[in-house]
Design a protein around this motif. Structure first.
Motif, PDB file in Angstrom:
ATOM      1  N   ALA A   1      40.748  49.765  42.105  1.00  0.00           N
ATOM      2  CA  ALA A   1      40.968  49.105  43.107  1.00  0.00           C
ATOM      3  C   ALA A   1      41.774  48.160  43.529  1.00  0.00           C
ATOM      4  O   ALA A   1      41.717  47.368  44.433  1.00  0.00           O
ATOM      5  CB  ALA A   1      39.306  48.407  43.150  1.00  0.00           C
ATOM      6  N   GLY A   2      42.684  47.884  42.784  1.00  0.00           N
ATOM      7  CA  GLY A   2      43.852  47.008  43.211  1.00  0.00           C
ATOM      8  C   GLY A   2      43.841  45.467  42.361  1.00  0.00           C
ATOM      9  O   GLY A   2      44.477  44.540  42.708  1.00  0.00           O
ATOM     10  N   VAL A   3      42.648  45.183  41.568  1.00  0.00           N
ATOM     11  CA  VAL A   3      42.166  43.821  41.165  1.00  0.00           C
ATOM     12  C   VAL A   3      43.449  43.614  40.234  1.00  0.00           C
ATOM     13  O   VAL A   3      43.997  44.354  39.163  1.00  0.00           O
ATOM     14  CB  VAL A   3      41.226  43.713  40.502  1.00  0.00           C
ATOM     15  N   THR A   4      44.291  42.466  40.563  1.00  0.00           N
ATOM     16  CA  THR A   4      45.401  41.765  39.728  1.00  0.00           C
ATOM     17  C   THR A   4      44.966  40.632  39.232  1.00  0.00           C
ATOM     18  O   THR A   4      45.346  40.137  37.992  1.00  0.00           O
ATOM     19  CB  THR A   4      46.385  41.719  40.485  1.00  0.00           C
ATOM     20  N   LEU A   5      43.976  39.863  39.736  1.00  0.00           N
ATOM     21  CA  LEU A   5      43.700  38.657  39.298  1.00  0.00           C
ATOM     22  C   LEU A   5      41.952  38.392  38.877  1.00  0.00           C
ATOM     23  O   LEU A   5      41.402  38.742  40.008  1.00  0.00           O
ATOM     24  CB  LEU A   5      44.208  37.345  40.182  1.00  0.00           C
ATOM     25  N   ASP A   6      41.583  37.704  38.004  1.00  0.00           N
ATOM     26  CA  ASP A   6      40.307  37.584  37.804  1.00  0.00           C
ATOM     27  C   ASP A   6      40.149  36.154  37.584  1.00  0.00           C
ATOM     28  O   ASP A   6      40.629  35.517  36.691  1.00  0.00           O
ATOM     29  CB  ASP A   6      39.865  38.258  36.331  1.00  0.00           C
ATOM     30  N   ILE A   7      39.258  35.378  38.344  1.00  0.00           N
ATOM     31  CA  ILE A   7      39.179  33.969  38.540  1.00  0.00           C
ATOM     32  C   ILE A   7      37.423  33.878  38.082  1.00  0.00           C
ATOM     33  O   ILE A   7      36.768  34.249  38.518  1.00  0.00           O
ATOM     34  CB  ILE A   7      39.319  33.064  39.752  1.00  0.00           C
ATOM     35  N   ASP A   8      37.251  33.281  36.706  1.00  0.00           N
ATOM     36  CA  ASP A   8      36.286  33.156  36.100  1.00  0.00           C
ATOM     37  C   ASP A   8      35.927  31.480  36.311  1.00  0.00           C
ATOM     38  O   ASP A   8      36.353  30.398  35.999  1.00  0.00           O
ATOM     39  CB  ASP A   8      36.280  33.208  34.487  1.00  0.00           C
TER      40      ASP A   8
ATOM     41  N   ILE B   1      37.191  40.619  45.704  1.00  0.00           N
ATOM     42  CA  ILE B   1      35.837  41.137  45.134  1.00  0.00           C
ATOM     43  C   ILE B   1      35.048  40.184  44.455  1.00  0.00           C
ATOM     44  O   ILE B   1      35.765  39.335  43.704  1.00  0.00           O
ATOM     45  CB  ILE B   1      36.121  42.269  44.020  1.00  0.00           C
ATOM     46  N   ARG B   2      33.909  39.946  44.788  1.00  0.00           N
ATOM     47  CA  ARG B   2      32.845  39.042  44.262  1.00  0.00           C
ATOM     48  C   ARG B   2      32.028  39.438  43.322  1.00  0.00           C
ATOM     49  O   ARG B   2      31.665  40.721  43.555  1.00  0.00           O
ATOM     50  CB  ARG B   2      32.431  38.131  45.270  1.00  0.00           C
ATOM     51  N   THR B   3      31.421  38.985  42.188  1.00  0.00           N
ATOM     52  CA  THR B   3      30.715  39.593  41.248  1.00  0.00           C
ATOM     53  C   THR B   3      30.010  38.575  40.673  1.00  0.00           C
ATOM     54  O   THR B   3      30.340  37.367  40.456  1.00  0.00           O
ATOM     55  CB  THR B   3      31.544  40.516  40.510  1.00  0.00           C
ATOM     56  N   ALA B   4      29.118  39.085  39.656  1.00  0.00           N
ATOM     57  CA  ALA B   4      28.419  38.136  38.599  1.00  0.00           C
ATOM     58  C   ALA B   4      29.047  38.470  37.372  1.00  0.00           C
ATOM     59  O   ALA B   4      30.150  38.914  37.150  1.00  0.00           O
ATOM     60  CB  ALA B   4      26.959  38.380  38.424  1.00  0.00           C
ATOM     61  N   ASP B   5      28.504  37.987  36.179  1.00  0.00           N
ATOM     62  CA  ASP B   5      29.182  38.179  34.989  1.00  0.00           C
ATOM     63  C   ASP B   5      29.793  39.349  34.413  1.00  0.00           C
ATOM     64  O   ASP B   5      29.207  40.504  34.729  1.00  0.00           O
ATOM     65  CB  ASP B   5      28.010  37.818  33.772  1.00  0.00           C
TER      66      ASP B   5
ATOM     67  N   VAL C   1      41.959  39.669  44.465  1.00  0.00           N
ATOM     68  CA  VAL C   1      41.588  38.770  43.834  1.00  0.00           C
ATOM     69  C   VAL C   1      39.955  38.917  43.654  1.00  0.00           C
ATOM     70  O   VAL C   1      39.355  38.976  44.494  1.00  0.00           O
ATOM     71  CB  VAL C   1      41.872  37.442  44.355  1.00  0.00           C
ATOM     72  N   LEU C   2      39.691  39.062  42.176  1.00  0.00           N
ATOM     73  CA  LEU C   2      38.398  39.106  41.854  1.00  0.00           C
ATOM     74  C   LEU C   2      37.914  37.479  41.550  1.00  0.00           C
ATOM     75  O   LEU C   2      38.620  36.868  40.760  1.00  0.00           O
ATOM     76  CB  LEU C   2      38.022  39.906  40.796  1.00  0.00           C
ATOM     77  N   PHE C   3      36.676  37.153  41.903  1.00  0.00           N
ATOM     78  CA  PHE C   3      36.060  35.864  41.397  1.00  0.00           C
ATOM     79  C   PHE C   3      34.598  36.036  41.044  1.00  0.00           C
ATOM     80  O   PHE C   3      33.766  36.745  41.712  1.00  0.00           O
ATOM     81  CB  PHE C   3      36.298  34.760  42.323  1.00  0.00           C
ATOM     82  N   HIS C   4      34.151  35.298  39.748  1.00  0.00           N
ATOM     83  CA  HIS C   4      32.656  35.523  39.609  1.00  0.00           C
ATOM     84  C   HIS C   4      32.354  34.396  38.701  1.00  0.00           C
ATOM     85  O   HIS C   4      32.963  33.452  38.263  1.00  0.00           O
ATOM     86  CB  HIS C   4      32.682  36.602  38.748  1.00  0.00           C
ATOM     87  N   CYS C   5      30.999  34.177  38.613  1.00  0.00           N
ATOM     88  CA  CYS C   5      30.306  33.101  37.715  1.00  0.00           C
ATOM     89  C   CYS C   5      29.404  34.094  36.821  1.00  0.00           C
ATOM     90  O   CYS C   5      29.710  35.035  36.466  1.00  0.00           O
ATOM     91  CB  CYS C   5      29.702  32.048  38.479  1.00  0.00           C
ATOM     92  N   THR C   6      28.134  33.470  36.640  1.00  0.00           N
ATOM     93  CA  THR C   6      27.203  34.132  35.612  1.00  0.00           C
ATOM     94  C   THR C   6      26.448  35.064  36.671  1.00  0.00           C
ATOM     95  O   THR C   6      26.112  36.263  36.356  1.00  0.00           O
ATOM     96  CB  THR C   6      26.344  33.077  35.067  1.00  0.00           C
ATOM     97  N   ALA C   7      25.514  34.512  37.624  1.00  0.00           N
ATOM     98  CA  ALA C   7      24.802  35.210  38.528  1.00  0.00           C
ATOM     99  C   ALA C   7      25.416  35.831  39.870  1.00  0.00           C
ATOM    100  O   ALA C   7      25.071  36.774  40.321  1.00  0.00           O
ATOM    101  CB  ALA C   7      23.685  34.490  38.976  1.00  0.00           C
ATOM    102  N   GLY C   8      26.601  35.231  40.009  1.00  0.00           N
ATOM    103  CA  GLY C   8      27.653  35.614  41.103  1.00  0.00           C
ATOM    104  C   GLY C   8      26.799  35.308  42.506  1.00  0.00           C
ATOM    105  O   GLY C   8      26.961  35.918  43.669  1.00  0.00           O
TER     106      GLY C   8
END
Length: 298
Positions: A98-105, A79-83, A181-188
């Motif tokens: 949704a099964g998210v186990t890891l958040d990479i900021d 999953i990709r996303t913004a802030d 795995v979810l990963f995100h930045c500020t604006a995504g």
């Protein structure tokens, strides 16, 4: 391609979307319409299956159904996303379901301080912050001394400038054997968009589909709040130096040519994502684990 202006390029890629300037796709445009070469793009009907509607986050999407070299990418891969600083309790529950186990900021320490990632304090998720910019503090006046020609150029420079950080990100993903795995930045759209582009290229997704997946971010970012302290500081700089605003106005969207430039350089300089990952020290076993997550094992 590593130049003296690289840190500035990375800073602008970060800061431009925070201002909400530049061309942004029109919300009431036809769903199947694609923008001109200098604009952004509207989602197609097929994109709807990848959207996750949350109350406190924008541009939240999976790679579900995108066609790789060996089949479609599973819905639960990424999953990709913004802030994530405005997530509601229901949003956090939905991500866990949704099964998210890891958040990479992918943000800097400054950004995390100004808008704390609300999954970081939720023990249902593992959290790791890796600043893809290679810096932790935003010195805006210093960053404004020079500018890249385009976001596409900034993305290409990133490949050379932030190799240790790319290595950290992809090794951490490869180590996550189960879960989403979810990963995100500020604006995504920039740091997140480049990680997405590398993953999709590794999976064998067609360039046109990768470009489209990037280009529709501007549409999904409509309405994202722009009230951070860093944004206020940037607006003051623009008031003092109008030329900064004019330069950044063309860098806020997700014009298709930005990702086209990135993918072209990725192929010409490294032979694609797999070649790039090997060049920065990702092992064959880790690459196979990444491919397995993307549904492209074998």
């Amino acid at each position: 391609m590593k130049t003296r202006s690289t840190p500035i390029a990375l800073a602008l890629a970060l800061l431009a979307p925070m201002l909400g300037t530049g061309a942004v796709a029109h919300a009431d445009a036809p769903a199947a319409a694609t923008a001109t070469r200098s604009g952004n793009a509207q989602p197609l009907a097929d994109d709807a299956q990848r959207v996750m509607a949350l109350q406190g986050a924008w541009n939240v999407r999976s790679f579900a159904g995108l066609q790789g070299s060996r089949g479609p990418i599973p819905a639960n891969a990424f999953i990709r996303t913004a802030d994530l600083g405005r997530l509601t309790a229901a949003d956090r529950d939905a991500l866990a379901a949704a099964g998210v186990t890891l958040d990479i900021d992918l943000r800097t320490a400054d950004e995390q301080t100004q808008s704390p990632d609300l999954l970081a304090s939720d023990d249902r998720f593992d959290y790791q912050r890796i600043s893809l910019m290679g810096t932790e503090k935003m010195d805006l006046p210093k960053m404004m001394k020079s500018f890249p020609d385009s976001l596409g150029e900034a993305y290409v420079q990133w490949l050379g400038h932030s190799q240790p950080q790319f290595k950290q990100v992809f090794q951490r993903i490869a180590a996550e054997k189960d879960g989403t795995v979810l990963f995100h930045c500020t604006a995504g759209k920039d740091r997140t968009g480049i990680i997405a582009g590398l993953l999709l290229n590794l999976a064998g997704v067609a360039d046109d589909d990768i470009v489209h997946n990037y280009a529709i971010s501007a549409h999904y970012l409509e309405g994202q709040p722009k009230d951070s302290a860093m944004n206020a500081q940037m607006m003051e700089l623009i008031r003092q130096n109008p030329e900064i605003g004019r330069k950044m106005a063309g860098m806020a969207g997700t014009a298709p040519e930005n990702m086209e430039m990135f993918l072209s350089a990725l192929q010409q300089q490294y032979g694609g994502a797999e070649g790039y990952l090997k060049s920065i020290g990702i092992s064959d076993a880790e690459i196979q684990q990444l491919k397995a997550r993307l549904g492209q094992a074998g």
